[in-house]
Scaffold this active site. Structure first.
Site, PDB file in Angstrom:
ATOM      1  N   GLU A 191      39.428  30.855  37.786  1.00 46.47           N
ATOM      2  CA  GLU A 191      39.397  32.310  37.969  1.00 46.47           C
ATOM      3  C   GLU A 191      38.737  32.678  39.294  1.00 46.47           C
ATOM      4  O   GLU A 191      38.116  31.855  39.959  1.00 46.47           O
ATOM      5  CB  GLU A 191      38.605  32.979  36.832  1.00 46.47           C
ATOM      6  CG  GLU A 191      39.458  33.459  35.672  1.00 46.47           C
ATOM      7  CD  GLU A 191      40.228  34.733  35.980  1.00 46.47           C
ATOM      8  OE1 GLU A 191      40.289  35.126  37.173  1.00 46.47           O
ATOM      9  OE2 GLU A 191      40.781  35.331  35.035  1.00 46.47           O
TER      10      GLU A 191
ATOM     11  N   ASN B  61      40.140  43.310  33.613  1.00 42.24           N
ATOM     12  CA  ASN B  61      40.972  42.525  34.527  1.00 42.24           C
ATOM     13  C   ASN B  61      41.723  43.451  35.482  1.00 42.24           C
ATOM     14  O   ASN B  61      41.642  44.676  35.378  1.00 42.24           O
ATOM     15  CB  ASN B  61      41.978  41.666  33.745  1.00 42.24           C
ATOM     16  CG  ASN B  61      41.471  40.258  33.490  1.00 42.24           C
ATOM     17  OD1 ASN B  61      40.915  39.622  34.382  1.00 42.24           O
ATOM     18  ND2 ASN B  61      41.661  39.767  32.278  1.00 42.24           N
TER      19      ASN B  61
ATOM     20  N   ASP C 218      46.332  40.044  33.872  1.00 43.07           N
ATOM     21  CA  ASP C 218      45.094  39.351  34.245  1.00 43.07           C
ATOM     22  C   ASP C 218      44.695  39.790  35.651  1.00 43.07           C
ATOM     23  O   ASP C 218      44.836  40.953  35.997  1.00 43.07           O
ATOM     24  CB  ASP C 218      45.265  37.836  34.112  1.00 43.07           C
ATOM     25  CG  ASP C 218      43.961  37.122  33.784  1.00 43.07           C
ATOM     26  OD1 ASP C 218      43.006  37.244  34.574  1.00 43.07           O
ATOM     27  OD2 ASP C 218      43.889  36.432  32.759  1.00 43.07           O
TER      28      ASP C 218
END
Length: 294
Positions: A21, A150, A201
């Protein structure tokens, strides 16, 4: 339904992160950075030479931003830290929130130099998180009762912010002051995705205002116009794509992180590239991330 363009890119890093991430790119050093949040790792990749280093962290980091040539800002489950780029020395800078059961998640620096950072429960507890605005060491809560924050990114003129709660799966937009990054209006739904496979996301906004979003669970990068219309979809060779970042001297390439979190042995066998980091293999009109302003 927009057709999915087949993957024509390459693997930038074969390491299979449980929760890759928060990618970012420093054009001054041609270096990409990203995290394996749950493993408490910070990955460093010199893009041109493919030289790779992995740094252990004492916390779950999720967002990294340049401050100046010698320092970086890291958002984590223990707050915000200033990191010396060369030595890795960490110094606590600010507390995001006082909720021991929470960690940081998605975030991005606005053109003003302020950080938007989302928080969530370690186990994605419902409504446990929030989105904050950090200007220097001043932390302001913007939006509450968010489960998985997100999609945080900003239009090129700094006048619009985008975000989502992945459990709701609506891409939101809100007008912000370009000078401060603070909202000047109420959020509104830009694009709805209820019933579609996958969840919104991480995201990044390019020089033309297009929103590039990683679609967790759908193995795609989706591209939206500022009016919310999805105009393109690109395949990613891992089901759980997590976040894109523009890389290269002209910000004309796209890096994508991914994850194997939540997969059992059978699922991982069916998704052998899960957790790797990729270059999408297309030309983009990206832009570099602003530095965080102390």
């Amino acid at each position: 339904m927009t057709d999915i363009v087949p993957f024509t890119g390459r693997t930038l890093c074969p390491v299979e992160s449980e929760l890759g991430e928060g990618p970012s790119y420093d054009p001054a050093t041609d270096t990409a950075w990203w995290f394996d949040i749950t493993a408490r790792k910070l990955h460093e990749l010199h893009v041109s030479s493919s030289t790779k280093r992995v740094h252990d962290l004492p916390f779950m980091g999720s967002v990294i931003a340049t401050i100046d040539p010698s320092r970086q800002l890291i958002a984590s489950d223990q707050g915000l830290f200033v990191r010396e780029t060369e030595s890795g020395k960490l110094e606590h800078f600010a507390t995001i929130e006082d909720k021991p059961g929470n960690r940081s998640n998605d975030g991005r620096v606005h053109q003003s130099g302020a950080l938007w950072i989302g928080t969530m429960g370690y186990n994605a507890e419902k409504d446990a998180g929030a989105i904050y605005h950090v200007a220097g060491s001043v932390v302001t809560r913007l939006f509450s009762s968010i489960t998985i924050p997100n999609g945080i990114c900003f239009s090129p003129d700094g006048a619009t912010a985008y975000f989502t709660d992945t459990t709701v799966n609506d891409l939101m937009r809100v007008a912000v002051d370009p000078r401060t990054g603070l909202p000047v209006g109420a959020p509104e739904v830009l694009s709805q995705h209820k019933g579609e496979p996958g969840g919104i996301d991480g995201a990044v906004c390019d020089a033309d205002g297009l929103i590039w979003n990683a679609r967790w669970g759908a193995a795609t990068i989706d591209v939206y116009r500022p009016d919310g219309m999805r105009v393109r979809r690109y395949a990613v060779p891992a089901t759980q794509a997590t976040c894109p970042a523009f890389i290269g001297a002209a910000a004309d390439r796209l890096l994508v992180t991914s994850a194997w979190q939540g997969m059992d042995e059978r699922a991982r066998a069916a998704d052998p590239e899960a957790g790797r980091t990729f270059e999408l293999g297309i030309a983009v009109r990206g832009r570099f991330e602003p530095a965080f302003r102390l």
